[in-house]
Design a protein around this motif. Sequence first.
Motif, PDB file in Angstrom:
ATOM      1  N   ASN A   1      -9.807   6.790  -6.195  1.00  0.00           N
ATOM      2  CA  ASN A   1      -8.928   6.339  -5.119  1.00  0.00           C
ATOM      3  C   ASN A   1      -8.072   7.479  -4.567  1.00  0.00           C
ATOM      4  O   ASN A   1      -6.881   7.318  -4.291  1.00  0.00           O
ATOM      5  CB  ASN A   1      -8.027   5.183  -5.583  1.00  0.00           C
ATOM      6  N   THR A   2      -8.706   8.618  -4.397  1.00  0.00           N
ATOM      7  CA  THR A   2      -7.998   9.841  -4.008  1.00  0.00           C
ATOM      8  C   THR A   2      -8.817  10.615  -2.978  1.00  0.00           C
ATOM      9  O   THR A   2     -10.049  10.647  -3.050  1.00  0.00           O
ATOM     10  CB  THR A   2      -7.741  10.726  -5.239  1.00  0.00           C
TER      11      THR A   2
ATOM     12  N   ALA B   1      -3.963   6.947  -3.590  1.00  0.00           N
ATOM     13  CA  ALA B   1      -3.607   5.632  -3.061  1.00  0.00           C
ATOM     14  C   ALA B   1      -3.352   4.643  -4.189  1.00  0.00           C
ATOM     15  O   ALA B   1      -4.031   4.679  -5.217  1.00  0.00           O
ATOM     16  CB  ALA B   1      -4.714   5.099  -2.165  1.00  0.00           C
TER      17      ALA B   1
ATOM     18  N   CYS C   1      -4.290  13.223  -2.166  1.00  0.00           N
ATOM     19  CA  CYS C   1      -3.683  12.030  -1.573  1.00  0.00           C
ATOM     20  C   CYS C   1      -4.146  10.851  -2.419  1.00  0.00           C
ATOM     21  O   CYS C   1      -5.305  10.439  -2.335  1.00  0.00           O
ATOM     22  CB  CYS C   1      -4.130  11.878  -0.124  1.00  0.00           C
TER      23      CYS C   1
ATOM     24  N   PRO D   1       0.836  -1.207   0.000  1.00  0.00           N
ATOM     25  CA  PRO D   1       0.000   0.000   0.000  1.00  0.00           C
ATOM     26  C   PRO D   1       0.867   1.252   0.000  1.00  0.00           C
ATOM     27  O   PRO D   1       1.861   1.323   0.716  1.00  0.00           O
ATOM     28  CB  PRO D   1      -0.791  -0.124   1.296  1.00  0.00           C
ATOM     29  N   GLN D   2       0.448   2.213  -0.790  1.00  0.00           N
ATOM     30  CA  GLN D   2       1.225   3.437  -0.889  1.00  0.00           C
ATOM     31  C   GLN D   2       0.294   4.636  -1.032  1.00  0.00           C
ATOM     32  O   GLN D   2      -0.721   4.574  -1.719  1.00  0.00           O
ATOM     33  CB  GLN D   2       2.165   3.378  -2.091  1.00  0.00           C
ATOM     34  N   LEU D   3       0.657   5.712  -0.359  1.00  0.00           N
ATOM     35  CA  LEU D   3      -0.060   6.977  -0.457  1.00  0.00           C
ATOM     36  C   LEU D   3       0.914   8.028  -0.954  1.00  0.00           C
ATOM     37  O   LEU D   3       2.053   8.101  -0.476  1.00  0.00           O
ATOM     38  CB  LEU D   3      -0.615   7.394   0.904  1.00  0.00           C
TER      39      LEU D   3
ATOM     40  N   VAL E   1      -9.544   8.116   5.992  1.00  0.00           N
ATOM     41  CA  VAL E   1      -8.330   8.801   5.546  1.00  0.00           C
ATOM     42  C   VAL E   1      -8.194  10.107   6.308  1.00  0.00           C
ATOM     43  O   VAL E   1      -9.184  10.813   6.523  1.00  0.00           O
ATOM     44  CB  VAL E   1      -8.374   9.080   4.032  1.00  0.00           C
TER      45      VAL E   1
ATOM     46  N   SER F   1       0.407   3.864   7.286  1.00  0.00           N
ATOM     47  CA  SER F   1       0.732   3.913   5.853  1.00  0.00           C
ATOM     48  C   SER F   1       0.899   5.347   5.382  1.00  0.00           C
ATOM     49  O   SER F   1       0.308   5.776   4.390  1.00  0.00           O
ATOM     50  CB  SER F   1      -0.347   3.205   5.017  1.00  0.00           C
TER      51      SER F   1
ATOM     52  N   LEU G   1      -9.213   2.782  -1.244  1.00  0.00           N
ATOM     53  CA  LEU G   1      -9.521   3.663  -0.123  1.00  0.00           C
ATOM     54  C   LEU G   1     -10.940   3.476   0.390  1.00  0.00           C
ATOM     55  O   LEU G   1     -11.271   3.947   1.472  1.00  0.00           O
ATOM     56  CB  LEU G   1      -9.317   5.118  -0.530  1.00  0.00           C
TER      57      LEU G   1
ATOM     58  N   VAL H   1      -4.034   6.401   6.474  1.00  0.00           N
ATOM     59  CA  VAL H   1      -5.307   5.683   6.501  1.00  0.00           C
ATOM     60  C   VAL H   1      -5.474   4.938   7.815  1.00  0.00           C
ATOM     61  O   VAL H   1      -4.499   4.621   8.500  1.00  0.00           O
ATOM     62  CB  VAL H   1      -5.414   4.672   5.335  1.00  0.00           C
TER      63      VAL H   1
END
Length: 124
Positions: free
Chosen positions: A77-78, A24, A22, A2-4, A34, A113, A29, A98
């Motif tokens: 996904n933002t 993801a 942001c 997982p990456q943000l 968040v 994360s 998400l 998150v």
Amino acid sequence: QPQLVESGGGLVQPGGSLRLSCAASGFPLTYYAVGWFRQAPGKEREGVSCISSYGGLTNYLDSVKGRFTISKDNAKNTVYLQMNSLKPEDTATYYCAVSSRSRWACVATDFASWGQGTQVTVSS
């Protein structure tokens, strides 16, 4: 993994606006709350605004109420943080993170994360 990734920071004059994003990757998400957090040099990381997994619940730091708006686009996904009427005291590095907790507070210890952060500087 997982990456943000945060983006949208910059230098702005007092009274100006910025929109932070942001994004993801590696996980949806949809199932996570968040949060946006900020940390200024020599200060603790503080929760600025958080939003629930489906966006029905939001909360804000008292000092940003009425100026900042958090929103979530699960299709992209933002998560966004619209910041208006910026003040010099809003200067900080802004991070998103998150939480998978069913009950969470908008505090750093409830989130994970972390992204790498984006710098916001409000100065004339």
